[in-house]
Structure formats: structure tokens, C-alpha cells
Enzyme design. Structure first.
Site: not given
Ligand code: F6R
Length: 243
Positions: A67, A136, A138, A143
Site C-alpha cells: 500500500d 481493527n 485490517h 478496512e
Molecule cells: C502496512 C500495512 C498495515 C500495517 C498494520 C499494522 O503496509 O499494510 O496493514 O501492517 O496497520 O501496522 P503496525 O505494524 O505499525 O502496527
């Protein structure tokens, strides 16, 4: 689904890096799907260390990131492009022309998403997809409530996700409101998936993802349907899992 329990963040990072190294050693021209965020940083550090020791060679590896924020330039330190260059690409012998990240500056969302899907298929699909897990549930920026059928698409980030990511920005207003992300369908087509999870604050999301109902309300729960998923989680993240 395999769950590999790690002692702590460092142990989780080494175990995940071991799985990725094995992939690179077994298939030097593999396609790695990569994630940003805090959780994989230790994994990248470990891979860099092994590269510097001469144990890993990235020269034939292709990478496809999950992303990117919309409206953020590659030069912006908040961009995922900048993150990847800093944490991994500039520190190993990867060919930058084989590293792909959605173009956050492409205003034409339809074009940006279609083009990204073309890249994934031109590369022959993803051999190993590394994922982090959102509070959440994701994965990528998919989302809660997003259809599992979605491929790369434009997302309006939820307030919860913007809040979680605020730590990287000077203030709340600067956190982007949109992002391009690979969809669940694109992620589920990866041959192998490795999820890194660390910390008590992720315990509920991990429990819902692996032991809860499979529902778009917990996007990661779809991983229960994939035939090669390894979750590498530290003790705190595993604290709510049934033994
Ligand atoms: C990042 C991504 C997100 C993160 C997720 C966890 O490329 O796609 O899904 O993996 O938000 O983020 P952290 O590791 O910062 O808790």
C-alpha cells in the site's frame, strides 16, 4: 494456519526473517510482497544484517508493496516508498527497478489500481506475502467491511487507522485520509503468507483473526481460508489465544 510463538519482538523478527531468507535461498528470483508499519521493521533489520554478512542475495528478488498513502510524494519521509528505501532497499543489493509500490501521486485512482494489478500479474504473482495486523483486524489498508473480492483499490482510511498512524506525523491533520492498497483478493493469491504480530495491543485482533468467525468485519479472518499462512507472534500478542 500455523502459529509460531515467539518470545518477544526480537525473536518474532528473527523467526520471520528466517522464513523470508529461506524463500530467497530456495528461489533467488522470488517475488516478495512487503508491508510497512512498525511491526516488520525488526524483520527488515535482520534481513539487512544477514545480507551484510554475505548470507543473502537480493539481486534477483522482486518486491511488491501492499500500500501507499494517496497524495504523498516518494520524497516525503511519510511515504511508504521512503520507508522501504530507508529500511531495506538502500541497504541491500536489490535492483530498484524491480521494487513496486502503488503510485500515491497518481490522481486517476482507476488507472493507479489497474496498473498495480497488471504489475502483480506481470511478475507472475507473489511467492511470499509479508503482512502486519491492524488493531481493527485490517491487513494492507483493507478496512473492516471491505468485500473480500476487492483487488487493488482506493480506500478512505478509518479514523481508528488514522489515529494509529498519527505517531508518524506531526499532528492529526497531516495524516492522509486516503490510500491505495492491494485488496484481499490480491493478497489471498499469494502462494505463502507470513503475518508478524507483536504486543498486547494486538492480542484481541489476533484472536479475532485466527479464532473468530470469518467475516469482512475482521479482514484478517479471511486468512483462515488460505492454505499456507504462518503467523509469527510474540507472547504478548498471543496472550488471548486458546492454547
Ligand atoms: C502496512 C500495512 C498495515 C500495517 C498494520 C499494522 O503496509 O499494510 O496493514 O501492517 O496497520 O501496522 P503496525 O505494524 O505499525 O502496527
Amino acid at each position: 494456519m500455523k502459529i509460531v510463538r515467539a518470545k518477544d519482538y526480537y525473536d518474532m523478527s528473527r523467526k520471520a526473517a528466517n522464513i523470508i531468507s529461506a524463500q530467497i535461498i530456495m528461489k533467488p528470483d522470488c517475488v516478495l510482497g512487503l508491508a510497512t508499519g512498525s511491526t516488520p521493521i525488526g524483520t527488515y533489520e535482520q534481513l539487512v544484517e544477514w545480507y551484510k554478512k554475505g548470507d543473502l542475495d537480493f539481486s534477483s528478488v522482486t518486491t511488491i508493496n501492499l500500500d501507499e498513502y494517496r497524495g504523498v510524494t516518494k520524497e516525503d519521509p511519510h511515504s511508504y516508498y521512503y520507508f522501504m528505501r530507508e529500511k531495506l532497499f538502500s541497504q541491500v543489493n536489490i535492483d530498484l527497478s524491480r521494487t513496486y509500490i502503488p503510485d500515491g501521486m497518481d490522481d486517476d485512482a482507476q488507472h493507479a489500481c489497474r496498473f498495480y494489478e497488471e504489475i502483480i500479474s506481470r511478475c507472475g504473482g507473489i511467492d511470499l506475502q509479508l503482512l502486519g495486523l491492524g488493531h481493527n483486524g485490517h491487513i494492507g489498508f483493507n478496512e473492516p467491511g471491505t468485500a473480500f473480492e476487492a483487488r487493488t483499490h482506493l480506500v478512505n482510511l478509518t479514523e481508528a487507522t488514522r489515529k494509529a498512524n498519527q505517531r508518524f506525523f506531526a499532528d492529526d491533520e497531516n495524516v492522509p485520509r486516503q490510500a491505495y492498497t492491494m485488496g484481499i483478493k490480491s493478497i489471498m493469491q499469494a502462494k505463502k503468507i507470513v503475518v508478524v504480530v507483536s504486543g498486547k495491543d494486538k492480542a484481541e485482533a489476533l484472536c479475532a483473526a485466527v479464532q473468530g468467525e470469518i467475516t469482512p468485519n475482521v479482514q484478517a479472518s479471511v486468512l483462515q481460508l488460505h492454505n499456507d499462512v504462518t503467523i509469527v507472534a510474540d507472547q504478548e500478542a498471543c496472550s488471548l489465544l486458546e492454547v
